[in-house]
Structures are given as structure tokens and as C-alpha cells.
Write a protein that holds these residues in place. Structure first.
Motif, short mmCIF file in Angstrom:
data_model
loop_
_atom_site.label_atom_id
_atom_site.label_comp_id
_atom_site.label_asym_id
_atom_site.label_seq_id
_atom_site.Cartn_x
_atom_site.Cartn_y
_atom_site.Cartn_z
N PRO A 82 -70.75 75.99 12.71
CA PRO A 82 -70.49 76.84 11.71
C PRO A 82 -69.32 76.52 11.00
O PRO A 82 -68.31 75.88 11.72
N ALA A 83 -69.18 75.83 9.71
CA ALA A 83 -68.23 75.09 8.85
C ALA A 83 -68.26 75.43 7.52
O ALA A 83 -69.28 75.72 6.99
N ILE A 84 -67.03 75.66 6.97
CA ILE A 84 -66.97 75.57 5.48
C ILE A 84 -66.66 74.02 5.10
O ILE A 84 -66.53 73.11 5.67
N MET A 85 -67.26 73.75 3.86
CA MET A 85 -67.07 72.45 3.30
C MET A 85 -66.18 72.29 2.19
O MET A 85 -65.96 72.76 1.36
N GLU A 86 -65.48 71.04 2.49
CA GLU A 86 -64.41 70.73 1.20
C GLU A 86 -64.99 69.45 0.51
O GLU A 86 -65.75 68.62 1.09
N VAL A 87 -65.27 69.75 -0.62
CA VAL A 87 -65.81 68.69 -1.69
C VAL A 87 -64.90 68.45 -2.50
O VAL A 87 -64.02 69.16 -3.11
N ASP A 88 -65.18 67.24 -3.52
CA ASP A 88 -64.51 66.84 -4.50
C ASP A 88 -65.33 66.59 -5.77
O ASP A 88 -66.36 66.29 -5.95
N VAL A 89 -64.70 67.14 -6.98
CA VAL A 89 -65.35 67.36 -8.11
C VAL A 89 -64.91 66.59 -9.24
O VAL A 89 -63.69 66.86 -9.43
N GLY A 90 -65.39 65.74 -10.06
CA GLY A 90 -65.25 64.96 -11.13
C GLY A 90 -65.84 65.43 -12.07
O GLY A 90 -67.02 66.08 -12.23
N GLN A 91 -65.74 64.47 -13.04
CA GLN A 91 -66.42 65.00 -14.48
C GLN A 91 -66.99 63.75 -15.35
O GLN A 91 -66.03 63.03 -15.39
N SER A 92 -68.23 63.62 -15.47
CA SER A 92 -68.73 62.37 -16.07
C SER A 92 -68.02 62.35 -17.70
O SER A 92 -67.80 63.43 -18.23
N ALA A 93 -68.35 61.32 -18.41
CA ALA A 93 -68.10 61.14 -19.84
C ALA A 93 -68.66 62.10 -20.75
O ALA A 93 -68.04 62.43 -21.63
N ASP A 94 -69.89 62.85 -20.45
CA ASP A 94 -70.76 63.31 -21.34
C ASP A 94 -70.52 64.89 -20.59
O ASP A 94 -71.16 65.88 -20.87
N GLY A 95 -69.47 65.07 -19.75
CA GLY A 95 -69.15 66.73 -19.27
C GLY A 95 -69.95 67.18 -18.06
O GLY A 95 -69.92 68.32 -18.01
N VAL A 96 -70.70 66.24 -17.47
CA VAL A 96 -71.43 66.86 -16.36
C VAL A 96 -70.60 66.68 -15.11
O VAL A 96 -69.91 65.70 -14.57
N LEU A 97 -70.25 68.01 -14.43
CA LEU A 97 -69.55 68.04 -13.04
C LEU A 97 -70.13 67.58 -12.09
O LEU A 97 -71.53 67.87 -11.56
#
Length: 317
Positions: A82-97
Motif C-alpha cells: 500500500p503506497a501513495i505515488m509521488e510523480v513529476d508533471v511537465g508540459q509539452s510545447a503544445d500544452g500536453v501535461l
């Protein structure tokens, strides 16, 4: 270079090659689920009252053949602990996360250059490398896909890369119905205030080194009920944890970091996994770690890992 999973002889049956949308371990009997019964703050309060310590898997808990910030990686981990997940969010040049830790593509993908400078069509064709440099069959996931996967399964901690637009990320979280199942990570009072204005209903991981930091955050308009205190990665501070507990603020402590100096690396080198349970007893409510499986095993041995039927935790079904 060979695919990491094949090169190590690991079973592909755990996670399908067709992509995350095919049946995954977390959809099968036996997988763990951490879903707040009312809201996330109450869930964390319940763990604290029960004397349980929650594991947060840094970058989703990568392991040989399973890369960081990947849905199959998180799914495989949730099948085990059982775990929660840490993730990293970036954004592409055309706006996709999308999920990716580094600003550059070179270390974790088959691409090169700045990730944010590429359009999504380019990024989506790349394959992820595991942390040992092996190419895997897996592609960079979108934030939208990660949110769909996480809903009804676990909690996501969201770390914002410089390219990620806060309002777009918040909108994606709300659209997925995950506002009550995320913790947004802030590194300064100013960033915390911006995140709270954008998403007042969501919890924030805020950096707290002394009790006075709580007052500064409160003065910036952030209620204590929205705070989860990140207390660093170097020295445990039981006296600080007690003061935060008195203010009903849960404590995150990171054993993660670059080897050989991170606490995770020292514990691994010395063979002292019981230290994870000791940190829980000292007042750490959430352990942010690069060794989630080992931390969970140590917490289980000490009777501190969340159990099915407790605080919104279940297993199977």
C-alpha cells in the motif's frame, strides 16, 4: 540496447506491453487500494491516530525494468504494497501535461534535449529508460492517463516542473475527479499561496523546518487543515514532529535522495531497514522513499503499515 524487462528475465505478465490501458495488476485480485472514505485529510488523521506510517513512492517506485514516473511501475508497486505515488508533471510545447522528472530527456528516455521544447507527438514516440539505463517498452504517460489510473486506487503527490502551468494541472485533476486524492507539492510560501489560490480544496505539501514556518504559511492564507509538512531529507526531528502533531499537521520525511549520502542509501548499505519503522515511531506519518518495498516490509514487521479495512485501505476486488 535490450529491453530492461527481457534482459533481466522478469515476467511481462505483471504489466501488459500493449500499454497501461490493458489489464494491470492493480485491477486484479490482491492489489492494494488507498481511497479516502470521506476526504484525504481525514484519511491521514486516521493513519496518525492508528499509529500507522504511510509509504510515499518517490517517482512512482522505479525498480529494474520498470522506469520512474510510469503507470506500469506504479501499478506493479501497488500490487505489492500500500503506497501513495509521488510523480513529476511537465508540459509539452503544445500544452500536453506529462510525467517526467528531468528537464532534459536524455537520462530517462530514448530522446535528447529539453522535454518542454518538444511537442507531444514527438514525446509520445519515445521509450522510457529504467534507472539502470535499460530501454523499456513503456512510453511517457500523460497526466490525464495517470489520473485515470490513480482514481479509485491511490493518492498522487504532484511535483510541478517549471514548464507545467498550475491552472492546467488543477483543471486536469478536477476533470478527473481527483481533487480529494492529491497532494500538491510546494517549495516556498509563495508557491504554496499560488497553489492554494488555484486549488483551495486540495492538500499541499509545504516545506516546514521550524514551527514559525507554519505561522508564515498561515499568514499567506493557507489553512492548517490544508497543510502536510515536508520536513526535509537529512535529519529526523522528533521534537518538530511533536509540535506539528499538536497543530494537527501530518509529517512527511524523506529518506530519498542521491546515493551514497541519502538515508535510503545508508540504510541499504548498513542493512538497517528497521530504521524505517523507527522513523514512524518518532512521529513521521508519511515516509517519502526510493525504497518503498523495503520500507513497507519494515513497517509491516513493526505493525505500523496500514492494513486492509483501515482508514480507506483495502486489498483486492
Amino acid at each position: 540496447m535490450h529491453f530492461g524487462l527481457a534482459a533481466r528475465g522478469l515476467a511481462f505478465g505483471l504489466v501488459g506491453l500493449a500499454g497501461w490501458s490493458s489489464p494491470l495488476a492493480a485491477q486484479d485480485a490482491g492489489a492494494w487500494r488507498l481511497v479516502p472514505e470521506t476526504d484525504l485529510s481525514a484519511m491521514l488523521d486516521c493513519f496518525e491516530t492508528s499509529g500507522q506510517t504511510l509509504v510515499s513512492a518517490h517517482r512512482g517506485g522505479p525498480t529494474p525494468g520498470l522506469p520512474e514516473n510510469a503507470i506500469p511501475t506504479m501499478d506493479a508497486l501497488l500490487a505489492a504494497v500500500p503506497a501513495i505515488m509521488e510523480v513529476d508533471v511537465g508540459q509539452s510545447a503544445d500544452g500536453v501535461l506529462f510525467l517526467l522528472h528531468d528537464d532534459r530527456l536524455d537520462r530517462t528516455t530514448t530522446g535528447t534535449g529539453e522535454a518542454a521544447a518538444q511537442d507531444w507527438a514527438t514525446l509520445s514516440r519515445l521509450k522510457l529508460k529504467d534507472n539502470w539505463g535499460w530501454i523499456t517498452p513503456y512510453a511517457i504517460p500523460t497526466l490525464a492517463d495517470a489520473l485515470v489510473w490513480a482514481k479509485g486506487r491511490t493518492v498522487l503527490q504532484i511535483d510541478f516542473k517549471r514548464s507545467a502551468n498550475i491552472d492546467k494541472v488543477v483543471a486536469a485533476i478536477r476533470e478527473a475527479g481527483m481533487g480529494g486524492n492529491v497532494v500538491l507539492i510546494a517549495y516556498s510560501v509563495e508557491q504554496a499561496a499560488s497553489l492554494h489560490r488555484a486549488a483551495p480544496e486540495m492538500l499541499l505539501s509545504v516545506s516546514i523546518d521550524a514551527p514559525g514556518d507554519v505561522a508564515a504559511l498561515a499568514a499567506a492564507g493557507i489553512p492548517k487543515a490544508r497543510m502536510v509538512a515536508f520536513t526535509g531529507t537529512r535529519l529526523p526531528r522528533p521534537e518538530l514532529y511533536r509540535e506539528l502533531d499538536q497543530q494537527d499537521i501530518e509529517v512527511i520525511f524523506g529518506t530519498l535522495g542521491r546515493p551514497p549520502r541519502s538515508i535510503d542509501a545508508v540504510i541499504d548499505r548498513l542493512g538497517t531497514d528497521e530504521r524505517y519503522a523507527e522513523l514512524g515511531k518518532e512521529g513521521v506519518d508519511i515516509l517519502a522513499t526510493d525504497r518503498p518495498r523495503e520500507a513497507a516490509a519494515a513497517l509491516t514487521e513493526a505493525g505500523r503499515l496500514p492494513k486492509p479495512g483501515q482508514c480507506g485501505v483495502s486489498r483486492g476486488g
